[in-house]
Write a protein that holds these residues in place. Structure first.
Motif, PDB file in Angstrom:
ATOM      1  N   SER A  11       0.855  -1.184   0.000  1.00  0.00           N
ATOM      2  CA  SER A  11       0.000   0.000   0.000  1.00  0.00           C
ATOM      3  C   SER A  11       0.893   1.236   0.000  1.00  0.00           C
ATOM      4  N   TYR A  12       0.321   2.376  -0.324  1.00  0.00           N
ATOM      5  CA  TYR A  12       1.107   3.598  -0.427  1.00  0.00           C
ATOM      6  C   TYR A  12       1.246   4.283   0.929  1.00  0.00           C
ATOM      7  N   TRP A  13       2.494   4.496   1.340  1.00  0.00           N
ATOM      8  CA  TRP A  13       2.789   5.188   2.607  1.00  0.00           C
ATOM      9  C   TRP A  13       2.789   6.704   2.381  1.00  0.00           C
ATOM     10  N   GLY A  14       3.213   7.132   1.177  1.00  0.00           N
ATOM     11  CA  GLY A  14       3.267   8.564   0.864  1.00  0.00           C
ATOM     12  C   GLY A  14       3.677   8.777  -0.582  1.00  0.00           C
ATOM     13  N   TRP A  15       3.892  10.028  -0.909  1.00  0.00           N
ATOM     14  CA  TRP A  15       4.240  10.387  -2.290  1.00  0.00           C
ATOM     15  C   TRP A  15       5.355  11.438  -2.295  1.00  0.00           C
ATOM     16  N   ILE A  16       6.177  11.364  -3.356  1.00  0.00           N
ATOM     17  CA  ILE A  16       7.135  12.433  -3.643  1.00  0.00           C
ATOM     18  C   ILE A  16       6.652  13.150  -4.907  1.00  0.00           C
ATOM     19  N   LYS A  17       6.507  14.450  -4.812  1.00  0.00           N
ATOM     20  CA  LYS A  17       6.008  15.216  -5.954  1.00  0.00           C
ATOM     21  C   LYS A  17       6.976  16.354  -6.289  1.00  0.00           C
ATOM     22  N   LEU A  18       7.282  16.455  -7.563  1.00  0.00           N
ATOM     23  CA  LEU A  18       8.169  17.503  -8.042  1.00  0.00           C
ATOM     24  C   LEU A  18       7.400  18.385  -9.037  1.00  0.00           C
ATOM     25  N   HIS A  19       7.683  19.700  -8.999  1.00  0.00           N
ATOM     26  CA  HIS A  19       6.979  20.643  -9.861  1.00  0.00           C
ATOM     27  C   HIS A  19       7.974  21.388 -10.755  1.00  0.00           C
ATOM     28  N   ARG A  20       7.540  21.646 -11.989  1.00  0.00           N
ATOM     29  CA  ARG A  20       8.295  22.478 -12.921  1.00  0.00           C
ATOM     30  C   ARG A  20       7.327  23.407 -13.658  1.00  0.00           C
ATOM     31  N   SER A  21       7.938  24.331 -14.337  1.00  0.00           N
ATOM     32  CA  SER A  21       7.092  25.231 -15.137  1.00  0.00           C
ATOM     33  C   SER A  21       6.430  24.448 -16.263  1.00  0.00           C
ATOM     34  N   SER A  22       5.329  24.947 -16.730  1.00  0.00           N
ATOM     35  CA  SER A  22       4.517  24.207 -17.693  1.00  0.00           C
ATOM     36  C   SER A  22       5.172  24.060 -19.059  1.00  0.00           C
ATOM     37  N   ASN A  23       6.171  24.878 -19.376  1.00  0.00           N
ATOM     38  CA  ASN A  23       6.799  24.803 -20.689  1.00  0.00           C
ATOM     39  C   ASN A  23       8.048  23.917 -20.698  1.00  0.00           C
ATOM     40  N   SER A  24       8.299  23.149 -19.617  1.00  0.00           N
ATOM     41  CA  SER A  24       9.464  22.236 -19.548  1.00  0.00           C
ATOM     42  C   SER A  24       8.993  20.788 -19.537  1.00  0.00           C
ATOM     43  N   ILE A  25       9.915  19.865 -19.799  1.00  0.00           N
ATOM     44  CA  ILE A  25       9.593  18.433 -19.810  1.00  0.00           C
ATOM     45  C   ILE A  25      10.522  17.693 -18.859  1.00  0.00           C
TER      46      ILE A  25
END
Length: 300
Positions: A11-25
């Motif tokens: 089961s999922y204990w947690g999440w790692i989330k990363l953010h970037r600007s919308s014009n990058s990949i």
């Protein structure tokens, strides 16, 4: 946004989330690195949880061990405090010259002796029950002389048999029973002691008979193969004790639960038939290992 789940126990204990600007990949190498990081965190959390659980179990086991040791020590101290004065009472009673006493005084002395023996037996029963509960009785198999074991147990009751004028008969199948066997002698002695104690001390027995014989049991062992079973042979003792009684019985079940427990640990079966003012019978099976001739020769 790039996210990677941290799993624990499917089961999922947690999440790692990363953010970037919308014009990058996100590059594949970056995605792999994030996945590796989440896997390492999952492993770290798993090992931390496992260490905490093991530590908690060790603490619990240690606490239980300490509690059992304290309990056993307390019972041993109580037993000592009770047995010392009881021993003095029993010893002093034996010093009286019965010839100078009246019949009423003799009866009172006999009552005191009977009650003292009864209380002493109860104290010993409590201690033995505590030993069983804390698992201090272990099944240790050793080589011993079977007939000698029976004789030593019976010697403890010679005085009682003589005082009560009980006829004692040992029917021991000498021709078929081996001289030396491998089993648990201490547990077997305890079972015999309590059964004889019940038959001799707590009933008005006219005659006590003990039968000892050896039996062969055939069974099926399915562990050898998934498709083929094998017939195995196992030797065991059949021990039967009974008395003919025409009088009272007092606390006849003293120590029988312990006897049954010890017989069960050995892999045997214990049965009892108790009838007021009639025949009382105990019988049980006791697993043994027969020794090869060279082992018997070396032991002798």
């Amino acid at each position: 946004m790039l996210s990677s789940g941290i799993k624990m126990n499917n089961s999922y204990w947690g999440w790692i989330k990363l953010h970037r600007s919308s014009n990058s990949i996100w590059l594949n190498s970056e995605i792999e690195i994030l996945q590796q990081i989440s896997n390492q965190i999952s492993l770290a959390i798993f090992y931390k949880t496992l260490i905490e659980e093991n530590l908690e179990k060790k603490i619990q086991m240690k606490a239980e061990t300490i509690a059992n040791e304290i309990k056993t020590q307390m019972l041993a101290n109580i037993s000592h405090e009770l047995r010392t004065p009881l021993g003095a009472i029993i010893g002093l009673n034996s010093c009286f010259n019965y010839s100078t006493l009246t019949n009423d005084q003799k009866d009172m002395i006999n009552i005191i002796n009977h009650i003292s023996d009864f209380i002493l037996s109860i104290v010993n029963k409590i201690l033995n029950a505590a030993i069983l509960e804390t698992h201090q009785i272990t099944s240790t198999n050793t080589i011993f002389d079977l007939l000698d074991l029976f004789e030593k147990v019976f010697e403890k009751f010679i005085k009682d048999i003589e005082n009560k004028q009980v006829e004692f008969i040992l029917n021991y199948d000498v021709e078929n029973l081996p001289k030396y066997i491998k089993s648990n002698p201490e547990s077997l002695k305890q079972v015999l002691y309590y059964l004889l104690l019940n038959l001799i001390k707590f009933t008005k027995a006219n005659k006590i008979i003990v039968y000892v014989s050896i039996k062969l049991q055939r069974g099926i062992d399915n562990k050898k193969s998934n498709t083929h079973s094998q017939t195995i042979k196992k030797d065991y003792l059949l021990i039967e004790l009974y008395n003919t009684s025409n009088g009272y019985q007092d606390n006849i079940e003293l120590g029988l639960s312990m006897c049954k427990h010890l017989v069960t640990i050995n892999g045997g079966e214990f049965k009892a038939k108790i009838q007021l003012e009639k025949e009382n019978k105990f019988w049980f099976t006791w697993n043994i290992d027969l020794l090869p001739l060279n082992a018997i020769f070396n032991y002798q």
